[in-house]
Scaffold this motif. Sequence first.
Motif, PDB file in Angstrom:
ATOM      1  N   PHE A 268       0.874  -1.178   0.000  1.00 35.60           N
ATOM      2  CA  PHE A 268       0.000   0.000   0.000  1.00 35.60           C
ATOM      3  C   PHE A 268       0.906   1.221   0.000  1.00 35.60           C
ATOM      4  O   PHE A 268       1.605   1.478   0.964  1.00 35.60           O
ATOM      5  N   LYS A 269       0.903   1.961  -1.108  1.00 34.64           N
ATOM      6  CA  LYS A 269       1.935   2.959  -1.357  1.00 34.64           C
ATOM      7  C   LYS A 269       1.320   4.333  -1.605  1.00 34.64           C
ATOM      8  O   LYS A 269       0.372   4.465  -2.379  1.00 34.64           O
ATOM      9  N   LYS A 270       1.902   5.341  -0.986  1.00 31.13           N
ATOM     10  CA  LYS A 270       1.448   6.725  -1.158  1.00 31.13           C
ATOM     11  C   LYS A 270       2.019   7.295  -2.463  1.00 31.13           C
ATOM     12  O   LYS A 270       3.216   7.241  -2.690  1.00 31.13           O
ATOM     13  N   LEU A 271       1.131   7.852  -3.302  1.00 30.08           N
ATOM     14  CA  LEU A 271       1.573   8.449  -4.562  1.00 30.08           C
ATOM     15  C   LEU A 271       1.664   9.968  -4.469  1.00 30.08           C
ATOM     16  O   LEU A 271       2.513  10.575  -5.092  1.00 30.08           O
ATOM     17  N   ASN A 272       0.751  10.577  -3.724  1.00 29.04           N
ATOM     18  CA  ASN A 272       0.808  12.015  -3.439  1.00 29.04           C
ATOM     19  C   ASN A 272       0.033  12.264  -2.143  1.00 29.04           C
ATOM     20  O   ASN A 272      -0.283  11.305  -1.437  1.00 29.04           O
ATOM     21  N   ASN A 273      -0.307  13.504  -1.837  1.00 27.33           N
ATOM     22  CA  ASN A 273      -0.983  13.791  -0.570  1.00 27.33           C
ATOM     23  C   ASN A 273      -2.321  13.076  -0.415  1.00 27.33           C
ATOM     24  O   ASN A 273      -2.739  12.777   0.696  1.00 27.33           O
ATOM     25  N   ASN A 274      -2.999  12.821  -1.525  1.00 29.29           N
ATOM     26  CA  ASN A 274      -4.342  12.242  -1.465  1.00 29.29           C
ATOM     27  C   ASN A 274      -4.460  10.834  -2.013  1.00 29.29           C
ATOM     28  O   ASN A 274      -5.351  10.093  -1.635  1.00 29.29           O
TER      29      ASN A 274
END
Length: 112
Positions: free
Chosen positions: A44-50
Amino acid sequence: MNPKFKVELLEEVNEFLNGLNEKAREKIIFNMLKAQVVSNNELFKKLNNNVWEFPTLHNKTKYRLFAFWDKTDKTETVVISTHGIEKKTAKTPKKEIEKTERIMKQYFEAKK
């Protein structure tokens, strides 16, 4: 183990998953369930703030389910998965991130 968050799949995700072969679908769902209990940037990876993604590699094919957080309910944190793609390039296509942000905006506006 208790899940850290709940995952809700929007209709487009269900359609995407139903269009895959059974083994690929099972691996994506397995990874998504695992991401709910294990903190792992590969699940589960963050791509940007949202925008976040559930990445899965199966038989040399990269799959991505895009998602965002809904923390408006103070008792339960929900991750809304918006849509999925079979990734063909090294970078995540900007249009997929923008699509997730559009769906997120519509989701929160409808929730008001």
